[in-house]
Design a protein around this motif. Structure first.
Motif, mmCIF file in Angstrom:
data_model
loop_
_atom_site.group_PDB
_atom_site.id
_atom_site.type_symbol
_atom_site.label_atom_id
_atom_site.label_comp_id
_atom_site.label_asym_id
_atom_site.label_seq_id
_atom_site.Cartn_x
_atom_site.Cartn_y
_atom_site.Cartn_z
ATOM 1 N N SER A 122 0.811 -1.217 0.000
ATOM 2 C CA SER A 122 0.000 0.000 0.000
ATOM 3 C C SER A 122 0.844 1.267 0.000
ATOM 4 O O SER A 122 0.307 2.369 -0.179
ATOM 5 N N ALA A 123 2.153 1.126 0.193
ATOM 6 C CA ALA A 123 3.026 2.304 0.207
ATOM 7 C C ALA A 123 3.102 2.964 -1.162
ATOM 8 O O ALA A 123 3.418 4.154 -1.268
ATOM 9 N N VAL A 124 2.837 2.192 -2.213
ATOM 10 C CA VAL A 124 2.913 2.712 -3.584
ATOM 11 C C VAL A 124 1.638 2.325 -4.325
ATOM 12 O O VAL A 124 1.297 1.142 -4.385
ATOM 13 N N PRO A 125 0.914 3.279 -4.889
ATOM 14 C CA PRO A 125 -0.276 2.939 -5.684
ATOM 15 C C PRO A 125 0.078 1.945 -6.793
ATOM 16 O O PRO A 125 1.132 2.056 -7.426
ATOM 17 N N VAL A 126 -0.801 0.994 -7.024
ATOM 18 C CA VAL A 126 -0.535 -0.062 -8.003
ATOM 19 C C VAL A 126 -0.253 0.517 -9.383
ATOM 20 O O VAL A 126 0.566 -0.025 -10.138
ATOM 21 N N GLU A 127 -0.890 1.628 -9.717
ATOM 22 C CA GLU A 127 -0.678 2.192 -11.051
ATOM 23 C C GLU A 127 0.744 2.694 -11.251
ATOM 24 O O GLU A 127 1.151 2.973 -12.385
ATOM 25 N N ARG A 128 1.516 2.828 -10.169
ATOM 26 C CA ARG A 128 2.902 3.253 -10.298
ATOM 27 C C ARG A 128 3.882 2.085 -10.282
ATOM 28 O O ARG A 128 5.085 2.287 -10.430
ATOM 29 N N TRP A 129 3.390 0.871 -10.108
ATOM 30 C CA TRP A 129 4.276 -0.297 -10.087
ATOM 31 C C TRP A 129 4.938 -0.522 -11.434
ATOM 32 O O TRP A 129 5.968 -1.181 -11.522
ATOM 33 N N THR A 136 14.672 -0.522 -11.970
ATOM 34 C CA THR A 136 15.710 -1.561 -11.929
ATOM 35 C C THR A 136 16.791 -1.284 -12.961
ATOM 36 O O THR A 136 17.984 -1.476 -12.689
ATOM 37 N N GLY A 137 16.399 -0.800 -14.136
ATOM 38 C CA GLY A 137 17.389 -0.460 -15.153
ATOM 39 C C GLY A 137 18.346 0.618 -14.684
ATOM 40 O O GLY A 137 19.566 0.517 -14.872
ATOM 41 N N VAL A 138 17.818 1.656 -14.040
ATOM 42 C CA VAL A 138 18.666 2.718 -13.505
ATOM 43 C C VAL A 138 19.612 2.158 -12.449
ATOM 44 O O VAL A 138 20.813 2.465 -12.429
ATOM 45 N N ALA A 139 19.082 1.333 -11.561
ATOM 46 C CA ALA A 139 19.900 0.767 -10.493
ATOM 47 C C ALA A 139 21.001 -0.139 -11.035
ATOM 48 O O ALA A 139 22.151 -0.090 -10.582
ATOM 49 N N ASP A 237 14.159 4.966 -2.094
ATOM 50 C CA ASP A 237 13.801 6.358 -2.391
ATOM 51 C C ASP A 237 12.449 6.437 -3.099
ATOM 52 O O ASP A 237 11.622 7.305 -2.794
ATOM 53 N N TRP A 238 12.232 5.534 -4.054
ATOM 54 C CA TRP A 238 10.976 5.516 -4.817
ATOM 55 C C TRP A 238 9.802 5.158 -3.923
ATOM 56 O O TRP A 238 8.753 5.815 -3.951
ATOM 57 N N ARG A 239 9.988 4.151 -3.090
ATOM 58 C CA ARG A 239 8.913 3.756 -2.176
ATOM 59 C C ARG A 239 8.652 4.848 -1.146
ATOM 60 O O ARG A 239 7.503 5.127 -0.802
ATOM 61 N N GLY A 240 9.716 5.497 -0.656
ATOM 62 C CA GLY A 240 9.546 6.581 0.291
ATOM 63 C C GLY A 240 8.800 7.762 -0.295
ATOM 64 O O GLY A 240 8.147 8.521 0.433
ATOM 65 N N ALA A 241 8.885 7.910 -1.615
ATOM 66 C CA ALA A 241 8.145 8.983 -2.306
ATOM 67 C C ALA A 241 6.796 8.507 -2.806
ATOM 68 O O ALA A 241 6.173 9.158 -3.647
ATOM 69 N N SER A 248 11.116 11.195 -6.501
ATOM 70 C CA SER A 248 12.222 10.258 -6.267
ATOM 71 C C SER A 248 13.370 10.458 -7.251
ATOM 72 O O SER A 248 14.378 9.755 -7.163
ATOM 73 N N ARG A 249 13.211 11.377 -8.208
ATOM 74 C CA ARG A 249 14.193 11.678 -9.245
ATOM 75 C C ARG A 249 14.381 10.515 -10.227
ATOM 76 O O ARG A 249 15.311 10.503 -11.016
#
Length: 311
Positions: A122-129, A136-139, A237-241, A248-249
């Motif tokens: 629930s920390a991230v809306p499903v539409e942003r998954w 992952t590509g950036v990481a 960072d992404w989940r925190g945002a 999250s940049r």
């Protein structure tokens, strides 16, 4: 760009330890067979766990198996029972899959073939998954740059490109799949990176590897640690945002490293359709925006993108 559902994939998990026999204790005759390539030592699972699995961190378990069909399939089969942060690495995959169900194969221990289980909940809306493959590509690109000294570009949505002999080559790919139940499952992200693949071992002319791209280090333990640490940071960072790609940049960082932007491309879409145009942006939903010849900007959320040569 929503990861496709893998909850119905059958399990081919080996028996024994959670995911089979740990790497470093391969079966077979000592000194022979596929494990005799001294240029490709096995991963050190115990050392990797000590470096990456810690209280309060993202990674909760890390298993290395000598061989399996697909690490994505194995993790997906246990998505409900495993906690977030499970990592499964295979020294060799016999049924590795890329996007559009393409086969991914490579000699044993020539690369990194692994999957991670993420549960944004629930920390991230499903539409942003749908941002998870791009994240992952950036990481992965960041981790490879740090550990191997190789400049890695991203081909939308999830290919890793390196330069070999002045040409772009694919050295890796990412596949994200929904797994498990709505209440206990999440997303399994599979990552494949060609590390020491030699020229004579390339499966197709457009393939490459970190070694062929002039990597300063091809130590797979080092590269895997760097990639997983980078993924932990970006995901946190992404989940925190709350999955916001701007806060999250992630959106700007992906765009800065995306080799597809500014190129003329052909997007091959479901239903035997295609769009040709200039890739001008990655929008807030992670879709590739194409400017076509008739002045229309068309967002592409799923499909295969071909970089057109000479343009």
């Amino acid at each position: 760009m929503t990861p496709r559902d893998a909850s119905d994939d059958p399990s081919d998990t080996p028996s024994g330890t959670p995911f089979g026999t740990p790497s470093g204790s391969p079966s077979g005759t000592p000194g022979g067979g596929r494990w005799s390539d001294l240029d490709r030592p096995p991963l050190n699972a115990a050392s990797l766990r000590r470096a990456l699995v810690r209280d309060g961190g993202l990674w909760t378990s890390l298993d290395v198996v000598p061989a399996t069909g697909s690490t994505n399939t194995d993790l997906a089969a246990r998505a409900d029972e495993l906690p977030e942060g499970a990592v499964l690495v295979a020294e060799e995959q016999s049924s590795g899959r890329g996007r559009l169900d393409r086969r991914w194969s490579a000699p044993a221990r020539s690369g990194l073939f692994f999957s991670v289980l993420l549960k944004p909940g629930s920390a991230v809306p499903v539409e942003r998954w749908g941002w998870l493959p791009l994240l992952t590509g950036v990481a992965v690109a960041t981790g490879i740059s740090r550990a191997a000294g190789v400049d890695t570009a991203l081909k939308w949505p999830n290919d890793l490109l390196v330069t070999v002999g002045g040409e772009e080559r694919k050295a890796g790919g990412i596949l994200a799949e929904r797994a498990g139940s709505a209440g206990g499952g999440g997303v399994v992200v599979g990552i494949g990176i060609n590390v020491t693949l030699r020229a004579e071992e390339l499966p197709v002319p457009g393939a490459g590897s970190l070694a062929l791209a002039g990597a300063v280090s091809t130590d797979r333990d080092t590269v895997l640690r760097a990639v997983l640490r980078s993924l932990e940071q970006w995901y946190g960072d992404w989940r925190g945002a709350e999955g916001d790609p701007v806060a999250s940049r992630l959106q700007e960082t992906y765009a800065a490293g995306c080799a597809t932007l500014g190129r003329k491309v052909r997007a091959e879409l479901p239903g035997d359709r295609s769009i040709t145009g200039e890739a001008v942006a990655v929008d807030g939903d992670g879709r590739l925006v194409l400017a076509t010849g008739d002045g229309v900007q068309s967002p592409v959320g799923a499909g295969d993108v071909v970089h057109l040569r000479g343009v």
